[in-house]
Design a protein around this motif. Structure first.
Motif, PDB file in Angstrom:
ATOM      1  N   TYR A  84       0.858  -1.187   0.000  1.00  0.00           N
ATOM      2  CA  TYR A  84       0.000   0.000   0.000  1.00  0.00           C
ATOM      3  C   TYR A  84       0.888   1.229   0.000  1.00  0.00           C
ATOM      4  CZ  TYR A  84      -3.123   3.676   1.703  1.00  0.00           C
ATOM      5  OH  TYR A  84      -3.834   4.844   1.852  1.00  0.00           O
ATOM      6  N   MET A 163      -3.033   0.891  -4.167  1.00  0.00           N
ATOM      7  CA  MET A 163      -2.815  -0.498  -3.779  1.00  0.00           C
ATOM      8  C   MET A 163      -2.043  -1.164  -4.923  1.00  0.00           C
ATOM      9  SD  MET A 163      -4.736  -0.678  -0.881  1.00  0.00           S
ATOM     10  CE  MET A 163      -5.230  -2.369  -0.541  1.00  0.00           C
ATOM     11  N   GLU A 405     -12.589  -6.030   0.705  1.00  0.00           N
ATOM     12  CA  GLU A 405     -12.988  -4.660   1.042  1.00  0.00           C
ATOM     13  C   GLU A 405     -13.666  -4.647   2.402  1.00  0.00           C
ATOM     14  OE1 GLU A 405     -13.500  -1.471  -1.832  1.00  0.00           O
ATOM     15  OE2 GLU A 405     -14.757  -2.884  -2.926  1.00  0.00           O
ATOM     16  N   ARG A 441      -4.833   2.799   7.802  1.00  0.00           N
ATOM     17  CA  ARG A 441      -3.608   2.580   7.030  1.00  0.00           C
ATOM     18  C   ARG A 441      -3.038   1.194   7.297  1.00  0.00           C
ATOM     19  NH1 ARG A 441       1.433   6.623   7.624  1.00  0.00           N
ATOM     20  NH2 ARG A 441       1.402   5.726   9.728  1.00  0.00           N
ATOM     21  N   ARG A 444      -5.022  -1.325   5.341  1.00  0.00           N
ATOM     22  CA  ARG A 444      -4.670  -1.265   3.921  1.00  0.00           C
ATOM     23  C   ARG A 444      -3.311  -1.902   3.667  1.00  0.00           C
ATOM     24  NH1 ARG A 444      -6.728   4.760   1.838  1.00  0.00           N
ATOM     25  NH2 ARG A 444      -8.964   4.400   2.209  1.00  0.00           N
ATOM     26  N   ARG A 449      -8.871  -3.279   1.210  1.00  0.00           N
ATOM     27  CA  ARG A 449      -9.341  -1.957   0.787  1.00  0.00           C
ATOM     28  C   ARG A 449     -10.285  -1.439   1.879  1.00  0.00           C
ATOM     29  NH1 ARG A 449      -8.759  -0.098  -4.379  1.00  0.00           N
ATOM     30  NH2 ARG A 449     -10.705   1.097  -4.179  1.00  0.00           N
ATOM     31  N   HIS A 451     -12.261   1.265   4.044  1.00  0.00           N
ATOM     32  CA  HIS A 451     -12.890   2.569   3.851  1.00  0.00           C
ATOM     33  C   HIS A 451     -13.566   3.008   5.148  1.00  0.00           C
ATOM     34  CE1 HIS A 451     -12.583   1.763  -0.547  1.00  0.00           C
ATOM     35  NE2 HIS A 451     -12.985   0.553  -0.215  1.00  0.00           N
TER      36      HIS A 451
END
Length: 454
Positions: A84, A163, A405, A441, A444, A449, A451
């Motif tokens: 990442y 990514m 995700e 962070r 990731r 992913r 969010h």
């Protein structure tokens, strides 16, 4: 008698056994032959990405090329997460957040900080880009890889984080994957501001403004989120770097899911096919919290995944608040009936059958595309789930390897969100905004992913 002791079997049984084995082998070979080219070996050559003298955007050079063995003809290849990379703009916020996260409106708070000219411009670029990408004609679907034409990046994409992925191929003799040439990139919204849509209502008179803003879900805006199907991506199967001139703005990238090789002594190597799975922890009704459509998480995931061609094979909604079964299923679309499961019971992180992480491991396989939403509004459950994901080993059965995700609302103590989250301004146990930055962070960096969910 052993399984294939032909000397003691009737002639008719021997013929039937041979026929079954040949049929299984044929099916395995046929299915492998139907793999998309991007998942096969050297039979696919990607076109060059732009002019060779066109450099990538400053600060976003692709990872250095490594000498990797060339895949054998027809060999199965897949894509795995590599790293990442925070954008320069995201890095700026990591430096600024510690100074703008008071728990009261006094002093320099996050709402005031967002009003700086550079942040206004960046916020308009990021959210405006996300709105444009997700507002594509609802009739457009992506059911296979690379269905959309290629294009160049938008100037706003300089703010996005990235990514990175790399390619590995399967050696059937050794029954293991090995590094191969090829790498890819997909954009993701940066971690910025208050980790929510800065044009939503939470900053009151200090909220930012943008022209033609679709204020459809006040307090629940998801305009800052780039789901995978709407996030620009690019890749190459060659060792050379990915150029900046050929990106696809929408669709299914090759790292969306993969086939898992399974060896059988009788038929050799076969490949299990992936499923699309969604688990919503804290779902309420499909249409929203007691019909509050602005908070309809089930509908949002349906619209942004299932209706776009990435049809869910399983859709599990978990809600501890008692719901009316009849009302709940009335809100579910017809093409989810039989796929949608409502678990109207609370999960735990204890050593029992309702452990949330263990349930995920039972439902999801490594090859699946899996979207998890976590918004239970209960830190005693949410925090252990997240800490488990951060601490596990994805190479040895950790649940973090299963999640593609994650949508998560992280409740921490900073103004103005501590009010609606009912966190006392003097509380020291909930963490602060920087805690959230580090959490997302770190997730990731494990290939998820992740969010910030509203």
């Amino acid at each position: 008698m052993s399984l294939l002791d032909f000397s003691r079997m009737p002639r008719r049984a021997i013929i039937l056994t041979y026929a079954i084995i040949l049929a299984l082998v044929f099916v395995g070979v046929y299915n492998f032959g139907q793999l998309p080219d991007i998942l096969r070996g050297s039979s696919f050559e990607a076109p060059p990405y732009g002019q060779k003298d066109t450099p990538p955007p400053p600060g976003h050079e692709p990872p250095p090329a490594h000498e990797s063995p060339k895949p054998a003809e027809g060999q199965y290849c897949k894509w795995v997460f590599d790293k990442y990379e925070s954008s320069a703009y995201e890095d700026e916020w990591f430096q600024e957040v510690p100074n703008v996260q008071p728990t009261t409106p006094d002093g320099t708070n996050i709402c005031k900080a967002q009003q700086a000219e550079k942040h206004v411009a960046a916020s308009r670029a990021i959210v405006g880009r996300a709105i444009n990408l997700t507002a594509i004609d609802p009739k457009i679907q992506w059911k296979t890889y690379d269905t959309m034409p290629t294009t160049t990046l938008d100037p706003a994409d300089q703010y996005m984080s990235r990514m990175y992925y790399r390619r590995v191929c399967y050696n059937e003799e050794k029954r293991e994957f090995y590094p191969a040439s090829g790498h890819g990139i997909q954009l993701i919204e940066p971690l910025f501001g208050m980790l929510r849509d800065p044009f939503d209502l939470w900053c009151g008179s200090d909220k930012l403004t943008i022209e033609n803003y679709p204020n459809t879900n006040p307090g629940q805006s998801k305009h800052h989120i780039l789901p995978q199907g709407f996030a620009p991506y690019t890749y190459t199967t060659k060792a050379a770097g990915v150029e900046s001139t050929e990106w696809r703005t929408h669709g299914i990238p090759p790292w969306h899911s993969f086939l898992r090789p399974v060896y059988n002594e009788q038929v050799g190597t076969t490949f299990s096919t992936p499923q699309n799975i969604h688990v919503d922890l804290g779902s309420s009704y499909f249409g929203g919290w007691t019909k509050a459509s602005s908070a309809a998480s089930g509908q949002w995931f349906y619209d942004n995944y299932h209706a776009r061609g990435q049809r869910f094979n399983r859709f599990v909604a978990v809600e501890v608040e008692t719901l009316d079964d009849t009302e709940a299923y009335e809100q579910v679309p017809a093409d989810l009936i039989g796929i949608y499961t409502l678990m109207n019971i609370g999960l735990t992180m204890g050593e029992d059958k309702l452990n949330a992480v263990e349930m995920i491991k039972r439902i999801v396989k490594p090859e699946d595309f899996f979207v998890l939403k976590l918004d239970i509004d209960s830190a005693p459950i949410e925090e252990p789930i997240l800490q488990n994901l951060l601490a596990d080993d994805p190479e040895n059965g950790g649940a973090s390897a299963l999640i593609d995700e994650l949508m998560y609302e992280h409740h921490v103590n900073f103004w103005p969100m501590n009010g609606p989250w009912r966190i006392a301004s003097t509380s020291k146990k909930d963490g602060d905004l920087l805690t959230s930055y580090n959490l997302f962070r770190d997730l990731r960096r494990k290939g998820i992913r992740a969010h910030s969910w509203p």
